[in-house]
Design an enzyme around this catalytic site. Structure first.
Site, PDB file in Angstrom:
ATOM      1  N   HIS A 108      41.319  42.263  46.212  1.00 18.95           N
ATOM      2  CA  HIS A 108      42.128  41.895  47.412  1.00 18.95           C
ATOM      3  C   HIS A 108      41.933  40.333  47.800  1.00 18.95           C
ATOM      4  CE1 HIS A 108      42.601  43.859  51.782  1.00 18.95           C
ATOM      5  NE2 HIS A 108      43.277  42.517  51.437  1.00 18.95           N
ATOM      6  N   GLU A 164      37.445  49.785  49.424  1.00 18.97           N
ATOM      7  CA  GLU A 164      37.073  48.530  48.640  1.00 18.97           C
ATOM      8  C   GLU A 164      35.715  48.260  49.039  1.00 18.97           C
ATOM      9  OE1 GLU A 164      39.951  45.828  50.279  1.00 18.97           O
ATOM     10  OE2 GLU A 164      41.639  46.923  49.226  1.00 18.97           O
ATOM     11  N   ARG A 220      47.817  47.610  51.815  1.00 14.64           N
ATOM     12  CA  ARG A 220      46.726  48.030  52.069  1.00 14.64           C
ATOM     13  C   ARG A 220      46.568  49.315  51.088  1.00 14.64           C
ATOM     14  NH1 ARG A 220      45.804  43.987  53.929  1.00 14.64           N
ATOM     15  NH2 ARG A 220      45.092  43.581  56.147  1.00 14.64           N
TER      16      ARG A 220
END
Lengths: 329, 329
Positions: free
Chosen positions: A293, A275, A246
């Protein structure tokens, strides 16, 4: 409530706060089940809190995805909820402590994503070391013809690879990189007894002894900004970092500074702190690979995950064990 | 000539027709040896044929790289040559038949490149299946923020991978992809007795039974345009091709047409028919990855290769066996 009590009743209600990515990609029948009834909050004309109050006594499960956090507030509004099912492997969008306090079970996507994530970790590492994306840009810009060969990259074989977090993903990354002749060591909360790789209890020490650091752990209070300036400096000028965990596990501002100043050699990043915002400084760099991602983004795994979500929900409401429960460690 | 005869003499002369890539990257002392003397044709003010005539009786070896073909004409002009040493693994720039006819030994880079080439083959495959370069462009263009998630890719695990040419590179590609859960089969001139993977004597049949075709063979008259329209059609609309062999093994015009018309799904190409020219149609495609013939381009392997070249030359002129001789099959 016993399974046989349900026969004469409506199927149990499963709340979705926001459409999961599967709906956009596979349509709203992405989780087909005749044994549960999905309640789609965004379909209602009611404001969310009124919608939730209306269904407060009937919703028994929440199906969540990364974009739809399950907060203590939501759990307080929905006292009949007994299960939070998330389509993700990560749990950082769920108030786990509040679930535990309320006796709510949690299930996640288990290890269904692990292979895809490990594959992308290796792909990002090969890309950074061997300049795949950068050289592809070079060719597409016509520079191979005008400027000649692309600069040399670096060989995978023989590299010391430090894996941060040796769960199912970290182990699969290790297995794959062993086939490339890399030497694996790792850091995790505790040493794994059955694992042949050297263990470092300290992530800075792991970095100091690694050419490559691959972040495979989950995001928790302990891992937030665990990869700080000190760890990056220990990795050093020839070091490469890959993050498929992450974003906030790395102090992103420090990472950008290290890349700008050449204090580390390169980075392959599938995740970022904010993000979908990516630090603009990275856009012009040839020694970084930027991935949106998408470590779990394959058709095959989305399909497998959908089956797993349905199987967990159906098991739960048949009083059978969850297939992929999240248990306290 | 016996080794001890040399003691009072000048070291034997090794001709270089063009500067090898190593000179540009590492300087002209890239092949350091006190036991041979390098004669650099491009340093002379003489026209090449006069230069060659001047040294015709003294040059005993030629050190060649891909950009400097060793033709029958050159061998005819240099009758004292007893060894052609090439810095490459491939031999398609050397007139092997003429060398054999003249009793000239040949040495190449052996398997020193094989790991790097196998690594890039896997990197290109992951890239095509998982959209690594394409998604990197997407992020750099700011599209993640404005257009949302990148489309799903395809999972490596479970893929049927057909390897064309199971030499040292093909075997290393197979070993790596087994670690990703791929199923390997192969085509080569003859079945390898010690290999566990299914063998197809016909490349079209291999393609028809594969999700991915990886070209790992050398370029010969037999393999020129071996991957034609027929083979690509057999690979099919969901099929991906990776070429780390030589460009002309694939009929490039047909490949481009298949990609334009969606008759295959994608391609990862390190080699092309007319390098450094790459068909312009490919530049706008997100389902191809274009690599500028850089499969062997790592610092580590260039260094290893330089040592190997010197070791071969010194062995030859000490009447010891070549380390990496090219022998007829």
């Amino acid at each position: 409530m016993e399974a046989h009590d349900r026969e004469s009743q409506e199927p149990p209600q499963v709340l979705l706060l926001k459409p999961p990515p599967d709906f956009k990609l596979f349509g709203e029948e992405a989780f087909p089940s005749e044994k549960v009834q999905f309640l789609k909050a965004w379909k209602s004309t009611l404001p969310l809190d009124e919608f939730l109050k209306t269904h407060a006594q009937s919703v028994e499960a929440i199906l969540s995805s990364g974009g739809a956090p399950v907060t203590a507030e939501i759990l307080r509004l929905m006292p009949a909820v007994r299960l939070v099912m998330t389509t993700s492997a990560g749990l950082n969008h769920i108030d786990i402590a509040e679930c535990r306090r309320r006796g709510i079970s949690i299930a996640n996507a288990g290890t269904v994503f692990s292979e895809d994530v490990a594959d992308l970790a290796v792909g990002l590492l090969i890309d950074v070391l061997r300049n795949v994306s950068a050289a592809d840009r070079y060719v597409r810009q016509g520079l191979w013809t005008t400027k000649g060969d692309y600069p040399l990259g670096s060989k995978l074989g023989g590299k010391q690879v430090g894996i941060v977090g040796l769960g199912s993903i970290g182990l699969l990354v290790a297995e794959r990189l062993v086939a490339f002749g890399c030497h694996i060591s790792y850091n995790s909360r505790s040493q794994k007894p059955s694992v042949p790789y050297p263990f470092y209890s300290n992530v800075r020490e792991l970095a100091a002894n690694s050419d490559v650091l691959i972040i495979c752990c989950g995001l928790t209070e302990e891992t937030h900004h665990m990869i700080n300036k000190d760890v990056l400096s220990a990795l050093g000028k020839e070091g490469v970092i890959v993050n498929i965990g992450r974003g906030p596990i790395i102090d992103e501002q420090e990472l950008v500074q290290c890349l700008v100043q050449g204090e580390i050699k390169g980075a392959g990043l599938d995740v970022f702190e904010n993000e979908p915002d990516v630090p603009k400084e990275l856009f012009a760099m040839n020694n970084v690979v930027l991935s949106p991602h998408s470590a779990v983004f394959t058709w095959e795994t989305f399909k497998d995950r959908q089956k797993l979500v349905v199987a967990n929900l159906e098991a739960f409401f048949s009083n059978k064990p969850l297939l992929t429960p999240v248990v306290d460690e």
